[in-house]
Write a protein that holds these residues in place. Sequence first.
Motif, mmCIF file in Angstrom:
data_model
loop_
_atom_site.group_PDB
_atom_site.id
_atom_site.type_symbol
_atom_site.label_atom_id
_atom_site.label_comp_id
_atom_site.label_asym_id
_atom_site.label_seq_id
_atom_site.Cartn_x
_atom_site.Cartn_y
_atom_site.Cartn_z
ATOM 1 N N LEU A 25 47.549 26.208 38.236
ATOM 2 C CA LEU A 25 46.165 25.764 38.343
ATOM 3 C C LEU A 25 45.276 26.645 37.466
ATOM 4 N N VAL A 26 44.491 26.010 36.588
ATOM 5 C CA VAL A 26 43.584 26.723 35.689
ATOM 6 C C VAL A 26 42.204 26.113 35.824
ATOM 7 N N TRP A 27 41.177 26.959 35.907
ATOM 8 C CA TRP A 27 39.800 26.451 35.917
ATOM 9 C C TRP A 27 38.992 27.171 34.838
ATOM 10 N N HIS A 47 28.568 30.623 38.764
ATOM 11 C CA HIS A 47 28.078 30.817 37.403
ATOM 12 C C HIS A 47 29.246 30.911 36.419
ATOM 13 N N GLY A 48 29.690 29.799 35.870
ATOM 14 C CA GLY A 48 30.662 29.799 34.790
ATOM 15 C C GLY A 48 31.931 30.579 35.058
ATOM 16 N N LEU A 49 32.599 30.301 36.161
ATOM 17 C CA LEU A 49 33.816 31.046 36.534
ATOM 18 C C LEU A 49 35.042 30.458 35.848
ATOM 19 N N SER A 50 35.934 31.331 35.410
ATOM 20 C CA SER A 50 37.206 30.921 34.822
ATOM 21 C C SER A 50 38.319 31.750 35.437
ATOM 22 N N ASP A 238 46.972 38.795 43.191
ATOM 23 C CA ASP A 238 45.812 38.666 42.300
ATOM 24 C C ASP A 238 44.529 38.730 43.116
ATOM 25 N N LEU A 239 43.460 39.134 42.428
ATOM 26 C CA LEU A 239 42.151 39.279 43.082
ATOM 27 C C LEU A 239 41.074 38.633 42.229
ATOM 28 N N PHE A 240 40.246 37.800 42.868
ATOM 29 C CA PHE A 240 39.050 37.246 42.223
ATOM 30 C C PHE A 240 37.863 37.760 43.029
ATOM 31 N N LEU A 241 37.160 38.747 42.479
ATOM 32 C CA LEU A 241 36.047 39.382 43.187
ATOM 33 C C LEU A 241 34.736 38.756 42.740
ATOM 34 N N LEU A 242 33.978 38.245 43.714
ATOM 35 C CA LEU A 242 32.720 37.552 43.434
ATOM 36 C C LEU A 242 31.542 38.304 44.025
ATOM 37 N N ARG A 331 43.319 39.855 28.939
ATOM 38 C CA ARG A 331 44.623 39.425 29.440
ATOM 39 C C ARG A 331 44.502 38.121 30.217
ATOM 40 N N ALA A 332 43.440 37.999 31.006
ATOM 41 C CA ALA A 332 43.251 36.767 31.784
ATOM 42 C C ALA A 332 43.061 35.571 30.855
ATOM 43 N N ARG A 333 42.247 35.737 29.813
ATOM 44 C CA ARG A 333 42.027 34.620 28.879
ATOM 45 C C ARG A 333 43.309 34.269 28.124
ATOM 46 N N SER A 334 44.081 35.286 27.769
ATOM 47 C CA SER A 334 45.340 35.042 27.075
ATOM 48 C C SER A 334 46.315 34.284 27.975
ATOM 49 N N ARG A 335 46.395 34.687 29.239
ATOM 50 C CA ARG A 335 47.289 34.006 30.176
ATOM 51 C C ARG A 335 46.831 32.578 30.437
ATOM 52 N N MET A 336 45.526 32.352 30.477
ATOM 53 C CA MET A 336 45.004 30.998 30.660
ATOM 54 C C MET A 336 45.418 30.104 29.503
ATOM 55 N N ARG A 337 45.350 30.631 28.266
ATOM 56 C CA ARG A 337 45.760 29.834 27.103
ATOM 57 C C ARG A 337 47.249 29.490 27.176
#
Length: 452
Positions: A25-27, A47-50, A238-242, A331-337
């Motif tokens: 799953l990718v957003w 606000h523009g989360l990926s 994994d952690l998504f801190l908001l 790293r997150a953007r690279s893994r998303m690609r």
Amino acid sequence: MEIEVTSSSSDIEKGVIHSQGVAYLVWEDLTVMLPNFGQGPTKKLLHGLSGYAEPGRIMAIMGPSGSGKSTLLDTLAGRLSTNVVMTGNILLNGKKRRLDYGVVAYVTQEDTLLGTLTPRETIMYSAHLRLPTSMTKEEVDDIVEGTIMEMGLGDCADRLVGNWQVRGISGGEKKRLGIALEILVRPRILFLDEPTTGLDSASAFFVVQALKNISRDGRTVISSIHQPSSEVFALFDDLFLLSGGEAVYFGEAQLAVQFFAESGFPCPSRRNPSDHFLRCVNSDFDVVTATLKGSQRLRETHKSDYLMNMATAEIKELLASKYKHSPYATRARSRMRELLATQGVEIEIVKGSQAGWGKQLLTLTRRSFVNMSRDKGYYWSRIVIYIIVAFAVGTLFYDVGTSYTAILARGACGGFVTGYMTFMSIGGFPSFIEEMKVNIHFLYMILIFSPR
């Protein structure tokens, strides 16, 4: 910097679990707004989360109250209400598609369980309502027993769930039972809204450990959580801190401490990492600081505590800015690609419940009778009352004769019995509400995730 991949993720990428139909799953650039409709300014909730979520790993969405945890979870699960506007992309296995029933399961905070049933019966009835009619009783029993063992419910499987009348299983066991009901159809993605709320540290640990075991089966697990203990936090991959709907950190949970230290906010050696993260981004602490300003305690600690010298908004802005330009974001953007370029295996779509209409009716009827027969306040006491009233009415109108006045007496008797039965039926309303909550939750899950 290279992306570190755990052994479970490596197995998945090599195709060991691909035959089961895994879900990546990718957003991208998710923004959620609440329109004003002419009654004030538009409010931005996200606000523009990926980000991304992988099979074999469990992700924690963490943040203070009002940070957007539940909103992000509902957005990813496709459960947003109709009065909000969402922009951005949510992609499953590299494709923009709807998350369907059977692929996705969602566990809410509320426990929608019948207190008069045991965990084994609860799972069994749910299995008969959702699994294909073509399955034999032995196959269904095997799935039920496997689910009980998987969620660690063996010790309490034959105890009543419990309600306000009867003491039953513990809160942690109820949470695990709620999760067991959702994994019956073997979903590839599991969403959970704060599954440890109201639990002690040991119960919370057992719940998250059960989720960890589920993820090892090649499923993608995403859970919002408020403030886990250090033992519970260590279980997350994994952690998504908001904070305020913005991303403060996204990446491996164990590297979050390193990120905060590099950003100038190191976690003290004896402090729970999740407590430290929330202390840095929770604006409620500004109110506490302002209240304590001028007190002796604050004067003694403010020099040594760097968090006392900065506003939370300033800390959050600094962390969010540093994260955007950090190796962790790269790293997150690279893994998303990489995940977007991956052509995942097509996942089989389940069109609602696979049980036949007749089987569902029979199962619901049987469950309703079991529920009523075990509810002494609803069923047995009412039978006693009906017998007493029947005896009283029978003796009152016994041998009224066949004269003209007897017609009025018979009419009065019929009116009394009809009115009494009508008003007494209201006594069954609480039981009706209880079953309705369970059935509506099940129906809602089917409708919200069914393909259209």
